[in-house]
Write a protein that holds these residues in place. Sequence first.
Motif, short mmCIF file in Angstrom:
data_model
loop_
_atom_site.label_atom_id
_atom_site.label_comp_id
_atom_site.label_asym_id
_atom_site.label_seq_id
_atom_site.Cartn_x
_atom_site.Cartn_y
_atom_site.Cartn_z
N GLY A 16 18.76 74.89 52.55
CA GLY A 16 19.22 75.70 52.57
C GLY A 16 19.43 77.17 52.45
N SER A 17 20.01 77.99 52.83
CA SER A 17 20.30 79.44 51.68
C SER A 17 21.57 79.85 51.50
N GLN A 18 21.37 80.61 50.64
CA GLN A 18 22.88 81.11 50.18
C GLN A 18 23.94 81.86 50.93
N ALA A 19 24.83 81.54 51.47
CA ALA A 19 25.41 83.24 52.85
C ALA A 19 26.14 82.53 52.03
N ARG A 20 27.59 83.89 52.64
CA ARG A 20 28.56 84.40 51.98
C ARG A 20 29.85 83.20 51.76
N ASP A 21 30.07 82.25 52.67
CA ASP A 21 30.45 81.67 52.92
C ASP A 21 29.93 80.00 52.43
N GLY A 22 28.65 80.17 51.92
CA GLY A 22 28.45 78.84 50.91
C GLY A 22 27.16 78.41 51.47
N ILE A 366 27.85 86.27 72.89
CA ILE A 366 27.55 86.17 71.01
C ILE A 366 27.68 86.92 69.90
N ALA A 367 27.96 86.12 69.00
CA ALA A 367 27.34 87.23 67.76
C ALA A 367 27.55 86.77 66.90
N CYS A 368 26.87 87.41 65.41
CA CYS A 368 26.31 86.86 64.45
C CYS A 368 27.18 86.63 63.35
N ALA A 369 26.57 85.74 61.87
CA ALA A 369 27.17 85.21 61.30
C ALA A 369 28.65 86.56 60.34
N GLY A 370 28.41 87.84 61.19
CA GLY A 370 29.32 88.40 60.75
C GLY A 370 29.61 88.89 58.73
N SER A 371 30.99 89.28 58.85
CA SER A 371 31.08 89.94 57.29
C SER A 371 31.78 88.60 55.90
N SER A 372 32.00 87.44 56.95
CA SER A 372 32.74 86.03 56.48
C SER A 372 30.83 85.50 55.77
N GLY A 373 29.50 85.88 56.48
CA GLY A 373 28.71 84.71 55.93
C GLY A 373 28.01 85.39 55.56
N CYS A 374 27.61 86.59 56.42
CA CYS A 374 26.74 87.90 55.54
C CYS A 374 26.53 89.26 54.91
N ALA A 378 29.03 94.67 58.29
CA ALA A 378 29.94 95.62 58.19
C ALA A 378 31.32 95.21 59.30
N THR A 379 31.36 94.05 60.15
CA THR A 379 32.37 93.69 60.78
C THR A 379 32.28 92.49 60.22
N ASP A 380 33.33 91.31 60.60
CA ASP A 380 33.73 90.10 60.78
C ASP A 380 33.53 89.65 62.36
N THR A 381 32.34 89.59 62.52
CA THR A 381 31.93 90.05 64.28
C THR A 381 32.90 88.92 64.79
N GLN A 382 32.74 87.12 64.16
CA GLN A 382 33.14 85.96 64.32
C GLN A 382 34.32 86.23 64.91
N PHE A 406 28.65 90.33 69.83
CA PHE A 406 28.51 91.16 68.91
C PHE A 406 27.72 90.86 67.70
N SER A 407 27.55 91.91 66.52
CA SER A 407 26.45 92.36 65.90
C SER A 407 27.12 92.96 64.71
N GLY A 408 26.69 92.67 63.93
CA GLY A 408 27.75 93.47 62.33
C GLY A 408 26.43 93.81 62.07
N CYS A 409 25.26 94.50 62.00
CA CYS A 409 24.17 95.37 61.49
C CYS A 409 23.53 96.14 62.34
N GLU A 410 22.58 97.15 61.80
CA GLU A 410 21.38 96.83 63.12
C GLU A 410 20.35 95.98 63.50
N LYS A 411 20.80 94.71 62.53
CA LYS A 411 19.72 93.91 62.17
C LYS A 411 19.49 93.64 64.24
N SER A 412 20.62 92.85 64.20
CA SER A 412 20.69 92.51 65.73
C SER A 412 20.48 90.40 65.59
N CYS A 413 20.47 89.99 64.52
CA CYS A 413 20.22 88.32 64.57
C CYS A 413 20.32 87.96 65.61
#
Length: 505
Positions: A16-22, A366-374, A378-382, A406-413
């Motif tokens: 796995g990989s490390q995210a903010r939420d585990g 559609i939303a990226c992981a947001g600040s809770s996970g990444c 910049a925002t809690d997208t989910q 919803f994208s938390g930054c300009e990477k648009s994952c």
Amino acid sequence: MLALTDLPTCPGLFYGSQARDGVLSRMRIPGGILNVQQCWSIANLIDRYSTGSLQVTNRANLQIRELHSEIPPSVWRELQELGLASRRVEVDPIRNIMASPTAGIDRQQLVDTRPLVAAWDDYLQTHPELSELSAKFSIGFDGGETVSIRNLRNDILLVAERISTKSEIVFRLYLNGDTGIIIEESQCIAVLAALTNVYLEYTKYQPRINGKKPRLRHLLADWDAEIYLEKVEQNLPFAFRRRSIDLSERDISQNSCGVGILPAPERLLTAHSRAIARNSNLGIHPQRQSDFSYIGIALPLGRLESKQLRNLANLAQNLASSTLRLTPWQNLVISDIPNPQVSEVKQQIAELGLHSSATRLDSCLIACAGSSGCASSATDTQSDALAMVRDLAQKLTIDRSINIHFSGCEKSCAQHQPIDITLVGTQIQRENQTIAAYNIYAGKKDLPFGRQIFPAISVPEMPRAIERMLRVYQQMREPGDSFSEFCDRWAIAKLQEFLIPKNQN
């Protein structure tokens, strides 16, 4: 699983990989198809080692967040035996093989691509040297289905087409765009193997880019597609067949080497191609098999609880063909439902707290992981996306599917090309405080997000802005207009005049 400090950037199942939420783990599901035994095992895995929920991704993977304990080797072996984990750990992180979720059941398909997905997955599993590829290396198969994946991003895309003069069905090869090369079905795996091996050789002698292995796009920018294809052809026992490309469809933009490149598949479709709306897989649809239907189920933000997965598997076993299909639009399909059973299936889906409507607002997200996970967000997208839907559902309804990203930054994952509405997270200063906000874009006219309508709208103000956009669209659109078509028809100043009330200027 590796220690947290050793976890890779791109997650697989074993590492796995490390995210903010585990710890985040990602399960490859080639073609997105699961049987009921696999579903039950996944649900049990989630209940034992995570928080009880998972997400379908935009490559029809299953993503497990917040893993809280190490998974023992015996469980890995069980998953391998069930076909849920790669037989070779080394190739597990490579991106999932993408195909239409209606492969084999779509009424308009030209080729059933499921055998090709299985054959290419077997090639990956039996060639451990391919673990040296970029983990983002991606292959897609489009069999000509109505529920098409041809406008979704893949490094290599094979699209079925009929040669009208011969009634022959072949696959057309796309890289940055249409190469003009056509391939017989029996040649597909050999061509993919040659494309992959030439790319792999290229990466061995190239420096890393920002610390990462070169992507296929870097090869194309360096060599140009024709040089690449010449090298590939030298590794094949047959010559490529070529068909003409409409030069008027060439992309006049230049790549990093100044060489003109063909447009990406989402911007270059052959004359008989059909790009589809993101949510057209939702709802009840007849299959190519007479007297059977499939139903596309909406999963808000791709989220699925373990008990929902377990109950959907039971439903599929009792009333359908014991198969669930994950979609690249983060939804789910139950196939092979006898038509007399469709109403019962729909009722049981509702009892699980799910639905199949393409025009409910929670189907539009559609939303990226947001600040809770990444950490990049910049925002809690989910949370912001779901809160917006709850707010708007009390104020308006929509009669056509709208895609909201919803994208938390300009990477648009989570979404790689413009759609109807895109919100990009930012932060603004207000009354000596830093607060979360969104820049709001509309339409598909400008890359990468569309044209900016609302700059820096705070999170509490954001639902009102989206409500205004949806109301103006429903009041002023022409018959048949999609949201993007409506927005792209107008000059930006006029569009802002419609969408921004005078007291907000």
